[in-house]
Write a protein that holds these residues in place. Structure first.
Motif, PDB file in Angstrom:
ATOM      1  N   CYS A 131      12.290   6.525 -15.180  1.00 22.44           N
ATOM      2  CA  CYS A 131      11.409   6.411 -14.017  1.00 22.44           C
ATOM      3  C   CYS A 131      10.097   7.136 -14.306  1.00 22.44           C
ATOM      4  N   ILE A 132       9.030   6.373 -14.472  1.00 24.90           N
ATOM      5  CA  ILE A 132       7.693   6.950 -14.566  1.00 24.90           C
ATOM      6  C   ILE A 132       7.142   6.975 -13.146  1.00 24.90           C
ATOM      7  N   VAL A 133       7.055   8.156 -12.575  1.00 26.98           N
ATOM      8  CA  VAL A 133       6.664   8.298 -11.174  1.00 26.98           C
ATOM      9  C   VAL A 133       5.139   8.397 -11.091  1.00 26.98           C
ATOM     10  N   LEU A 134       4.560   7.476 -10.351  1.00 29.27           N
ATOM     11  CA  LEU A 134       3.109   7.414 -10.192  1.00 29.27           C
ATOM     12  C   LEU A 134       2.758   7.589  -8.725  1.00 29.27           C
ATOM     13  N   THR A 135       1.758   8.380  -8.468  1.00 26.42           N
ATOM     14  CA  THR A 135       1.348   8.631  -7.093  1.00 26.42           C
ATOM     15  C   THR A 135      -0.051   8.068  -6.841  1.00 26.42           C
ATOM     16  N   ASN A 136      -0.351   7.813  -5.568  1.00 25.65           N
ATOM     17  CA  ASN A 136      -1.638   7.254  -5.145  1.00 25.65           C
ATOM     18  C   ASN A 136      -2.041   5.996  -5.893  1.00 25.65           C
ATOM     19  N   PRO A 137      -1.150   5.017  -6.018  1.00 23.24           N
ATOM     20  CA  PRO A 137      -1.536   3.794  -6.731  1.00 23.24           C
ATOM     21  C   PRO A 137      -2.638   3.040  -5.997  1.00 23.24           C
ATOM     22  N   ILE A 138      -3.495   2.428  -6.769  1.00 19.69           N
ATOM     23  CA  ILE A 138      -4.578   1.609  -6.229  1.00 19.69           C
ATOM     24  C   ILE A 138      -4.503   0.259  -6.922  1.00 19.69           C
ATOM     25  N   PHE A 139      -4.407  -0.800  -6.148  1.00 15.30           N
ATOM     26  CA  PHE A 139      -4.319  -2.148  -6.686  1.00 15.30           C
ATOM     27  C   PHE A 139      -5.654  -2.843  -6.436  1.00 15.30           C
ATOM     28  N   ILE A 147     -13.025  12.856  -9.031  1.00 14.02           N
ATOM     29  CA  ILE A 147     -12.164  11.812  -8.491  1.00 14.02           C
ATOM     30  C   ILE A 147     -10.708  12.240  -8.535  1.00 14.02           C
ATOM     31  N   LEU A 148     -10.325  12.902  -9.626  1.00 15.12           N
ATOM     32  CA  LEU A 148      -8.922  13.233  -9.821  1.00 15.12           C
ATOM     33  C   LEU A 148      -8.446  14.352  -8.908  1.00 15.12           C
ATOM     34  N   THR A 149      -9.356  15.034  -8.216  1.00 11.08           N
ATOM     35  CA  THR A 149      -8.925  16.039  -7.246  1.00 11.08           C
ATOM     36  C   THR A 149      -8.450  15.389  -5.957  1.00 11.08           C
ATOM     37  N   LYS A 150      -8.606  14.072  -5.839  1.00 14.22           N
ATOM     38  CA  LYS A 150      -8.202  13.371  -4.631  1.00 14.22           C
ATOM     39  C   LYS A 150      -6.785  12.798  -4.720  1.00 14.22           C
ATOM     40  N   VAL A 151      -6.071  13.183  -5.765  1.00 10.40           N
ATOM     41  CA  VAL A 151      -4.717  12.695  -5.947  1.00 10.40           C
ATOM     42  C   VAL A 151      -3.738  13.584  -5.183  1.00 10.40           C
ATOM     43  N   ARG A 152      -2.819  12.995  -4.470  1.00 11.07           N
ATOM     44  CA  ARG A 152      -1.807  13.757  -3.738  1.00 11.07           C
ATOM     45  C   ARG A 152      -0.427  13.214  -4.071  1.00 11.07           C
ATOM     46  N   LEU A 153       0.575  14.050  -3.918  1.00  8.07           N
ATOM     47  CA  LEU A 153       1.948  13.635  -4.166  1.00  8.07           C
ATOM     48  C   LEU A 153       2.506  12.878  -2.979  1.00  8.07           C
ATOM     49  N   GLY A 154       3.382  11.915  -3.257  1.00  4.03           N
ATOM     50  CA  GLY A 154       4.104  11.206  -2.222  1.00  4.03           C
ATOM     51  C   GLY A 154       5.510  11.764  -2.077  1.00  4.03           C
ATOM     52  N   GLN A 155       6.247  11.260  -1.102  1.00  2.00           N
ATOM     53  CA  GLN A 155       7.595  11.766  -0.818  1.00  2.00           C
ATOM     54  C   GLN A 155       8.539  11.537  -1.992  1.00  2.00           C
ATOM     55  N   THR A 179      15.565   6.882  -3.635  1.00  2.00           N
ATOM     56  CA  THR A 179      14.364   7.711  -3.686  1.00  2.00           C
ATOM     57  C   THR A 179      13.105   6.928  -3.340  1.00  2.00           C
ATOM     58  N   PHE A 180      12.984   5.708  -3.880  1.00  2.00           N
ATOM     59  CA  PHE A 180      11.730   4.952  -3.741  1.00  2.00           C
ATOM     60  C   PHE A 180      11.834   3.691  -2.889  1.00  2.00           C
ATOM     61  N   ARG A 181      13.062   3.217  -2.645  1.00  2.00           N
ATOM     62  CA  ARG A 181      13.259   2.004  -1.847  1.00  2.00           C
ATOM     63  C   ARG A 181      12.385   0.860  -2.376  1.00  2.00           C
ATOM     64  N   ASN A 182      11.621   0.214  -1.481  1.00  2.00           N
ATOM     65  CA  ASN A 182      10.840  -0.939  -1.935  1.00  2.00           C
ATOM     66  C   ASN A 182       9.648  -0.542  -2.808  1.00  2.00           C
ATOM     67  N   ARG A 183       9.442   0.761  -2.964  1.00  2.00           N
ATOM     68  CA  ARG A 183       8.377   1.202  -3.863  1.00  2.00           C
ATOM     69  C   ARG A 183       8.806   1.097  -5.332  1.00  2.00           C
ATOM     70  N   ASN A 184      10.005   0.544  -5.551  1.00  2.00           N
ATOM     71  CA  ASN A 184      10.434   0.133  -6.882  1.00  2.00           C
ATOM     72  C   ASN A 184       9.864  -1.233  -7.260  1.00  2.00           C
ATOM     73  N   GLY A 185       9.261  -1.922  -6.300  1.00  2.00           N
ATOM     74  CA  GLY A 185       8.614  -3.193  -6.605  1.00  2.00           C
ATOM     75  C   GLY A 185       9.360  -4.418  -6.128  1.00  2.00           C
ATOM     76  N   ASN A 237       0.826  -1.222   0.000  1.00  2.00           N
ATOM     77  CA  ASN A 237       0.000   0.000   0.000  1.00  2.00           C
ATOM     78  C   ASN A 237       0.856   1.266   0.000  1.00  2.00           C
ATOM     79  N   PRO A 238       1.704   1.469  -1.022  1.00  2.00           N
ATOM     80  CA  PRO A 238       2.611   2.623  -1.045  1.00  2.00           C
ATOM     81  C   PRO A 238       1.924   3.925  -1.421  1.00  2.00           C
TER      82      PRO A 238
END
Length: 314
Positions: free
Chosen positions: A108-116, A187-195, A75-81, A20-21
Motif C-alpha cells: 500500500c503506497i499511501v498518498l494524501t491530498n490527491p489532485i486529478f 506548495i508542499l506546505t499545503k499537504v495534509r494527512l487524511g484519515q 482503512t480506505f474503503r472506496n479510496r482503493n479505487g 475527490n478523496p
C-alpha cells in the motif's frame, strides 16, 4: 527535489477522480517489495496507461506498508479505487497467481491530498519514458527532464490548490508536526494527512501492537485520536494511540486516559456504572507497553492535557 511518476491503472484513476478523496491507496498487488524511492511529503505523479499515456494527476507520499486486503479495504474503503470490497478483491486477484488466497497481503503506497487534473490539463509523457517501464520512475527537479515535468506540474498545483483552498476554507495543510518536510517549495506546505494515512502511520509507528495491552491482532487494532478530530485534533502521530477496539471505546468515552509521564489511568466509573472492569483495572498505573521510536511521534503533552481536561472523568 525528487519525485516519482507511477504507472497508474486508468479505471482506478477514473473512479477516484470522481469522488475527490482526502487520501488514497495506490496499491501493489504483489505485496513483497517495499517502496523506498521518495521521502514522506514528496510528489507522486500518476502516469496513465495507454491509450491515454499522459500525466493525469498527483498525490503526496505519506508512507508505505503491507496489509491484508481486508484491512486495506477497512482503512480506505472506496479510496482503493472501486466501489465495493468484492470488486477490490477481484482487481487484486486479477494480478496474482494465488487466486485461492481469500485475504492476500498487498503493498500500500499511501498518498494524501490527491489532485486529478482535468483532461485539458494532462501533461505529455516525458521524452525519456521507455515502454519497458512497468511500475514507474523517479525524477529530480534539478535535472533537465525532471525540471521540465515539475515546472508544468507546479503551474497546475497553483491552480488546483488555490481552487481547493477556497472550496474547503483551509489555508495551510501540514504533513506532520511541527512542520511539513522542507523541499523549498511553498506548495508542499499545503499537504495534509487524511484519515486513512493517519491510521496507517499510527499502526506502523506502534509496531502493530496495542499501546496498552500489546494485542497484535490487526483487525481489532484502531488508531485513536488523543484530541478528537471533531474538536480540531490533527492527524499527527503525536496525537494518536494504537488501541485495541474496546480500549479505544473506553478512551473516547472518558473511562481511561494516559498521563504526561505516559502511564495508564483507569476510571473507577467502569465499576460504578457497569459493576465490572477487572480486565481493565490491571493496567491502571502501568506504563504504555508500546510507543513510537521517534520522539516527535510520541504522545504530545498538549493533546494528553486536552483529553484529561475535556474527556476523561476519573
Amino acid at each position: 527535489m525528487k519525485f516519482y511518476l507511477g504507472v497508474t491503472d486508468n479505471n482506478w484513476f477514473k473512479y477516484l477522480s470522481n469522488i475527490n478523496p482526502e487520501d488514497i491507496n495506490f496499491w501493489q498487488p504483489g505485496g513483497t517489495v517495499t517502496f523506498k524511492v521518495i521521502q514522506a511529503g514528496a510528489p507522486f505523479l500518476f502516469k496513465l496507461k495507454r491509450p491515454l499515456s499522459a500525466i493525469g494527476g498527483i498525490g503526496f507520499f505519506s508512507s508505505h506498508t503491507f496489509l491484508p486486503i481486508s484491512i486495506a479495504w477497512d482503512t480506505f474503503r472506496n479510496r482503493n479505487g472501486c466501489g465495493t470490497y468484492e470488486e477490490f478483491r477481484r482487481m487484486i486477484l486479477n494480478y496474482r497467481t494465488d487466486k485461492q488466497n481469500i485475504n492476500p497481503t498487498i503493498g500500500c503506497i499511501v498518498l494524501t491530498n490527491p489532485i486529478f487534473f482535468k483532461r485539458e490539463d494532462w501533461i505529455a509523457t516525458p521524452i525519456d519514458w521507455g515502454k519497458s517501464i512497468v511500475q514507474g520512475k523517479s525524477y529530480d527537479s534539478n535535472d533537465a527532464v525532471g525540471k521540465e515535468i515539475w515546472s508544468k506540474v507546479e503551474i497546475l498545483l497553483e491552480k488546483y490548490l488555490h481552487i481547493n483552498s477556497i472550496d474547503e476554507g483551509k489555508s495551510q495543510f501540514l504533513l506532520e508536526e511541527p512542520a511539513s518536510p522542507a523541499y523549498g517549495n511553498s506548495i508542499l506546505t499545503k499537504v495534509r494527512l487524511g484519515q486513512g494515512a493517519f491510521r496507517v502511520l499510527v499502526t506502523d509507528a506502534y509496531s502493530r501492537r496495542c499501546s496498552i495491552t500489546g494485542e497484535k491482532t490487526l483487525p481489532v487494532l484502531e488508531a485513536a485520536h488523543i484530541k478528537s478530530y471533531a474538536e480540531s485534533g490533527p492527524h499527527f502521530i503525536s496525537n494518536g494511540l494504537l488501541l485495541r477496539s474496546d480500549m479505544h471505546k473506553l478512551f473516547d468515552g472518558g473511562y481511561l486516559t494516559i498521563t504526561n509521564d505516559l502511564k495508564i489511568e483507569v476510571s473507577p466509573r467502569i465499576k460504578e456504572e457497569f459493576q465490572n472492569g477487572k480486565e481493565y483495572y490491571q493496567y491502571h498505573g502501568k506504563e504504555l507497553l508500546f510507543l513510537p521510536n521517534r520522539e516527535i511521534d510520541k504522545p504530545n503533552a498538549k493533546y494528553i492535557d486536552w483529553h484529561n481536561t475535556n474527556i476523561y472523568r476519573g
